[in-house]
Scaffold this active site. Structure first.
Site, PDB file in Angstrom:
ATOM      1  N   GLU A 161      10.816   1.597   9.695  1.00 50.90           N
ATOM      2  CA  GLU A 161      11.676   2.760   9.408  1.00 50.90           C
ATOM      3  C   GLU A 161      10.870   3.996   9.736  1.00 50.90           C
ATOM      4  O   GLU A 161       9.903   4.310   9.038  1.00 50.90           O
ATOM      5  CB  GLU A 161      12.083   2.772   7.931  1.00 50.90           C
ATOM      6  CG  GLU A 161      12.944   1.604   7.505  1.00 50.90           C
ATOM      7  CD  GLU A 161      14.269   1.559   8.225  1.00 50.90           C
ATOM      8  OE1 GLU A 161      14.752   2.623   8.676  1.00 50.90           O
ATOM      9  OE2 GLU A 161      14.813   0.460   8.372  1.00 50.90           O
ATOM     10  N   GLU A 202       9.551  15.944  15.433  1.00 55.28           N
ATOM     11  CA  GLU A 202       9.798  15.961  13.987  1.00 55.28           C
ATOM     12  C   GLU A 202       8.825  16.920  13.300  1.00 55.28           C
ATOM     13  O   GLU A 202       7.610  16.791  13.467  1.00 55.28           O
ATOM     14  CB  GLU A 202       9.610  14.549  13.426  1.00 55.28           C
ATOM     15  CG  GLU A 202      10.001  14.443  11.973  1.00 55.28           C
ATOM     16  CD  GLU A 202       9.748  13.070  11.387  1.00 55.28           C
ATOM     17  OE1 GLU A 202       8.680  12.484  11.661  1.00 55.28           O
ATOM     18  OE2 GLU A 202      10.610  12.576  10.636  1.00 55.28           O
ATOM     19  N   LYS A 251       0.850  -1.193   0.000  1.00 56.67           N
ATOM     20  CA  LYS A 251       0.000   0.000   0.000  1.00 56.67           C
ATOM     21  C   LYS A 251       0.886   1.244   0.000  1.00 56.67           C
ATOM     22  O   LYS A 251       1.657   1.461   0.925  1.00 56.67           O
ATOM     23  CB  LYS A 251      -0.893   0.040   1.242  1.00 56.67           C
ATOM     24  CG  LYS A 251      -1.938   1.164   1.124  1.00 56.67           C
ATOM     25  CD  LYS A 251      -2.657   1.448   2.422  1.00 56.67           C
ATOM     26  CE  LYS A 251      -2.018   2.554   3.215  1.00 56.67           C
ATOM     27  NZ  LYS A 251      -1.996   3.875   2.564  1.00 56.67           N
ATOM     28  N   CYS A 293      13.306  11.942   5.405  1.00 58.95           N
ATOM     29  CA  CYS A 293      13.531  11.511   6.793  1.00 58.95           C
ATOM     30  C   CYS A 293      14.974  11.756   7.214  1.00 58.95           C
ATOM     31  O   CYS A 293      15.267  11.842   8.402  1.00 58.95           O
ATOM     32  CB  CYS A 293      13.185  10.034   6.939  1.00 58.95           C
ATOM     33  SG  CYS A 293      14.027   9.000   5.737  1.00 58.95           S
TER      34      CYS A 293
HETATM   35  P1  NDP Z   1       2.455   7.833   8.238  1.00 56.28           P
HETATM   36  O1  NDP Z   1       2.976   7.045   9.378  1.00 56.28           O
HETATM   37  O2  NDP Z   1       1.296   8.714   8.451  1.00 56.28           O
HETATM   38  O3  NDP Z   1       2.044   6.868   7.042  1.00 56.28           O
HETATM   39  C1  NDP Z   1       2.919   5.950   6.423  1.00 56.28           C
HETATM   40  C2  NDP Z   1       2.089   4.888   5.718  1.00 56.28           C
HETATM   41  O4  NDP Z   1       1.375   4.130   6.684  1.00 56.28           O
HETATM   42  C3  NDP Z   1       1.033   5.452   4.785  1.00 56.28           C
HETATM   43  O5  NDP Z   1       0.865   4.582   3.691  1.00 56.28           O
HETATM   44  C4  NDP Z   1      -0.190   5.457   5.667  1.00 56.28           C
HETATM   45  O6  NDP Z   1      -1.402   5.496   4.966  1.00 56.28           O
HETATM   46  C5  NDP Z   1      -0.009   4.147   6.406  1.00 56.28           C
HETATM   47  N1  NDP Z   1      -0.751   4.035   7.657  1.00 56.28           N
HETATM   48  C6  NDP Z   1      -1.237   5.018   8.445  1.00 56.28           C
HETATM   49  N2  NDP Z   1      -1.884   4.491   9.517  1.00 56.28           N
HETATM   50  C7  NDP Z   1      -1.793   3.147   9.395  1.00 56.28           C
HETATM   51  C8  NDP Z   1      -2.264   2.047  10.183  1.00 56.28           C
HETATM   52  N3  NDP Z   1      -2.971   2.232  11.285  1.00 56.28           N
HETATM   53  N4  NDP Z   1      -1.973   0.802   9.764  1.00 56.28           N
HETATM   54  C9  NDP Z   1      -1.266   0.595   8.653  1.00 56.28           C
HETATM   55  N5  NDP Z   1      -0.812   1.586   7.847  1.00 56.28           N
HETATM   56  C10 NDP Z   1      -1.062   2.849   8.222  1.00 56.28           C
HETATM   57  O7  NDP Z   1       3.705   8.630   7.658  1.00 56.28           O
HETATM   58  P2  NDP Z   1       3.692   9.721   6.506  1.00 56.28           P
HETATM   59  O8  NDP Z   1       3.116   9.122   5.262  1.00 56.28           O
HETATM   60  O9  NDP Z   1       3.116  10.979   7.045  1.00 56.28           O
HETATM   61  O10 NDP Z   1       5.264   9.890   6.235  1.00 56.28           O
HETATM   62  C11 NDP Z   1       6.071  10.735   6.940  1.00 56.28           C
HETATM   63  C12 NDP Z   1       6.832   9.995   8.015  1.00 56.28           C
HETATM   64  O11 NDP Z   1       7.616   8.965   7.440  1.00 56.28           O
HETATM   65  C13 NDP Z   1       7.817  10.879   8.746  1.00 56.28           C
HETATM   66  O12 NDP Z   1       7.737  10.632  10.123  1.00 56.28           O
HETATM   67  C14 NDP Z   1       9.160  10.427   8.222  1.00 56.28           C
HETATM   68  O13 NDP Z   1      10.239  10.654   9.101  1.00 56.28           O
HETATM   69  C15 NDP Z   1       8.930   8.987   8.001  1.00 56.28           C
HETATM   70  N6  NDP Z   1       9.905   8.452   7.069  1.00 56.28           N
HETATM   71  C16 NDP Z   1      10.882   7.615   7.550  1.00 56.28           C
HETATM   72  C17 NDP Z   1      11.855   7.139   6.706  1.00 56.28           C
HETATM   73  C18 NDP Z   1      12.915   6.200   7.187  1.00 56.28           C
HETATM   74  O14 NDP Z   1      13.548   5.583   6.360  1.00 56.28           O
HETATM   75  N7  NDP Z   1      13.138   6.059   8.468  1.00 56.28           N
HETATM   76  C19 NDP Z   1      11.895   7.523   5.286  1.00 56.28           C
HETATM   77  C20 NDP Z   1      10.823   8.411   4.900  1.00 56.28           C
HETATM   78  C21 NDP Z   1       9.868   8.851   5.773  1.00 56.28           C
HETATM   79  P3  NDP Z   1      -2.133   6.946   4.784  1.00 56.28           P
HETATM   80  O15 NDP Z   1      -1.301   7.689   3.822  1.00 56.28           O
HETATM   81  O16 NDP Z   1      -3.475   6.637   4.290  1.00 56.28           O
HETATM   82  O17 NDP Z   1      -2.154   7.572   6.150  1.00 56.28           O
END
Ligand code: NDP
Length: 484
Positions: A250, A386, A175, A284
């Site tokens: 991550e 963050e 997803k 990130c």
């Molecule tokens: P989110 O945690 O909001 O979402 C990440 C993914 O998880 C999306 O596809 C989201 O869907 C999905 N999701 C949300 N809630 C659930 C749930 N309850 N169960 C399963 N899946 C779920 O992060 P963001 O998309 O806002 O991304 C930004 C974040 O990602 C920042 O904190 C950043 O630091 C981190 N990040 C970390 C990296 C790393 O390598 N450590 C690299 C890049 C980013 P939906 O979009 O519908 O909410």
């Protein structure tokens, strides 16, 4: 204007969500809806998991070379469609097209070509224990993998999970973020074009709380590779851990960028511009807390503010734009609220600090000036939480011990950047700073073979190279006594 209707990719076919309902997909640079996303739920995930489970025996039994050929074909197609994908990614995410063209899409291509090659060289251990006894480790694919990715580097992070999962012989239910689904949709078309067997990769679009949660909960999905926020990661762990699923998380970061007096000034300055504001600060790995040693603090601050003042925030299609739009209205508001918080906490905005109103079709887009804030200490919320946008703080320090304490003062531990020409200090600091990734005199210089991931609240497990292939396989040790 007719809106492109994105479809799920399940069992080798493009299909509508079973509910028939769709979500709006916004273009951040204009603030307008330009496509529709399947609002998938549990029933769609069930179909995808069923297809993935059925495809697993055949896919898992293919030789590494056979799987490698499919992955290479996908890589080649991404390369062929690089421009289309870059434009789609920019439209979905708000980043400049040039950035997607130069970084995101080539990297997605390379994820497939890297793991297509890596799996052909992947090996496992064998130990001659004593005369007549050998131990060896079989590394076999596990089954169906769930891959969930965020919006900031949409195709790049999506494929960073999918490629090793498939290379190792698993099938996948994935997803993408509902905020940036378009390149994942185009990837479905690519998989169909190269004839990837039905069910090997399934892409389900929709909200995290519905489609994402259903993936995490599904009993046939045996491992979850997730990149996203720390809070979401904690929730996923709380659901998946009692089901004994393998987990790779991550998560977020609050990365220090530490600049010593003896640095190569120009290189540190030029790279700090990128590490602060590249992709609108929505990487990130961006350095959001900048610590500069006292001897060069004023000089560095002046040069950094001057250059930031001149940065062009504009139309993502224009190659002169150094920054594009923030990914969504919700995130735009979150970033502005952190700038307000920084002021409340006593910070001084040296440059930026406000939204930008562009002309014409971009007048409703979500643009923010790159922002530098001074005068805050390490313990305040602005320096602990963050923000994930084009906002950095800058603070002076005197000694190595002092700055190490600042660097390690947050709950995160994803990446750190060090600028010094002193070799022993560089190694000492690399040892002391609590981050999964340390860059010395560089930033975002990636070698896909290296372990990638964070310490503390920035994650569990590592991606990249052999680490990813190990994650997506299960070791089985075999001990044989062949003595008489
Ligand atoms: P989110 O945690 O909001 O979402 C990440 C993914 O998880 C999306 O596809 C989201 O869907 C999905 N999701 C949300 N809630 C659930 C749930 N309850 N169960 C399963 N899946 C779920 O992060 P963001 O998309 O806002 O991304 C930004 C974040 O990602 C920042 O904190 C950043 O630091 C981190 N990040 C970390 C990296 C790393 O390598 N450590 C690299 C890049 C980013 P939906 O979009 O519908 O909410």
């Amino acid at each position: 204007m007719t809106k492109v209707k994105i479809a799920n990719y399940i069992n080798g076919k493009l299909v509508e969500p079973l509910s028939g309902s769709y979500l709006d997909n916004y273009e951040p640079a204009t603030g307008r809806v330009y496509s529709l996303i399947p609002d998938s739920g549990e029933a769609d995930v069930n179909l995808a998991a069923k297809a993935a489970k059925a495809a697993f025996p055949l896919w898992g039994e293919l030789s590494a070379n056979q799987r490698s050929k499919y992955l290479s074909a996908i890589s080649d197609k991404i390369n062929e469609k690089l421009e289309i994908l870059a434009e789609a990614e920019s439209r979905d995410n708000g980043k400049p097209v040039w950035l997607a063209r130069e970084v995101d899409i080539p990297r997605a291509r390379d994820n497939f070509s890297f793991f297509a090659t890596a799996i052909r060289h992947f090996d496992s251990e064998s130990h001659y224990t004593r005369k007549g006894v050998i131990n060896y480790t079989l590394r076999k694919p596990i089954g169906v993998a769930g891959c969930i990715s965020p919006w900031n580097l949409p195709l790049y992070l999506f494929t960073w999970k999918i490629a090793p999962a498939l290379a190792a012989g698993n099938t996948v239910v994935a997803k993408p973020s509902e905020v940036t689904p378009m390149t994942a949709y185009l990837l479905s078309e690519i998989c169909m074009e190269v004839g990837l067997p039905a069910g090997v990769l399934n892409i389900v679009h929709g909200l995290g709380r519905d489609a994402g949660n259903a993936i995490v909960l599904h009993e046939d999905i045996k491992m979850i590779s997730f990149t996203g926020g720390t809070e979401t990661g904690a929730h996923i762990a709380s659901v998946a851990a009692p089901m004994f699923k393998k987990l790779s998380l991550e998560l977020g970061g609050k990365n220090p960028n530490i600049i010593f007096d003896d640095c190569n000034f120009e290189k540190a300055l030029e790279t700090t511009m990128r590490s602060s504001f590249r992709n609108q600060g929505q990487i990130c790995l961006c350095g959001s807390r900048i610590y500069v040693q006292k001897g060069i603090y004023e000089k560095f601050k002046k040069a950094f503010v001057d250059r930031t003042d001149r940065m062009i925030v504009g139309n993502p299609k224009d190659d002169r734009s150094e920054m594009g739009a923030i990914v969504s209205q919700q995130h735009f508001e979150k970033i502005l609220s952190y700038i307000a918080l920084a002021k409340e906490e006593g910070g001084t905005v040296l440059t930026g600090g406000q939204a930008v109103k562009l002309d014409g079709e971009h007048s409703e887009g979500w643009f923010i000036r790159p922002t530098i804030i001074e005068g805050l200490d390490s313990s305040c919320r602005t320096n602990q939480e963050e923000i994930f946008g084009p906002v950095v703080t800058i603070q002076p320090f005197e000694t190595e011990e002092e700055v190490t304490a600042y660097a390690n003062s947050t709950g995160y531990g994803l990446a750190a950047t060090l600028w010094t020409e002193n070799l022993t200090r560089a190694h000492r600091m690399a040892d002391q700073v609590q981050s999964g990734i340390i860059w010395i005199n560089c930033w975002l210089l990636r070698d896909l073979r290296t372990p990638f991931g964070g310490m503390k609240n920035s994650g569990v497990g590592r991606e990249g190279g052999w680490e990813a292939l190990r994650f997506f396989t299960e070791p089985k040790n075999v001990c044989i006594d062949y003595s008489e």
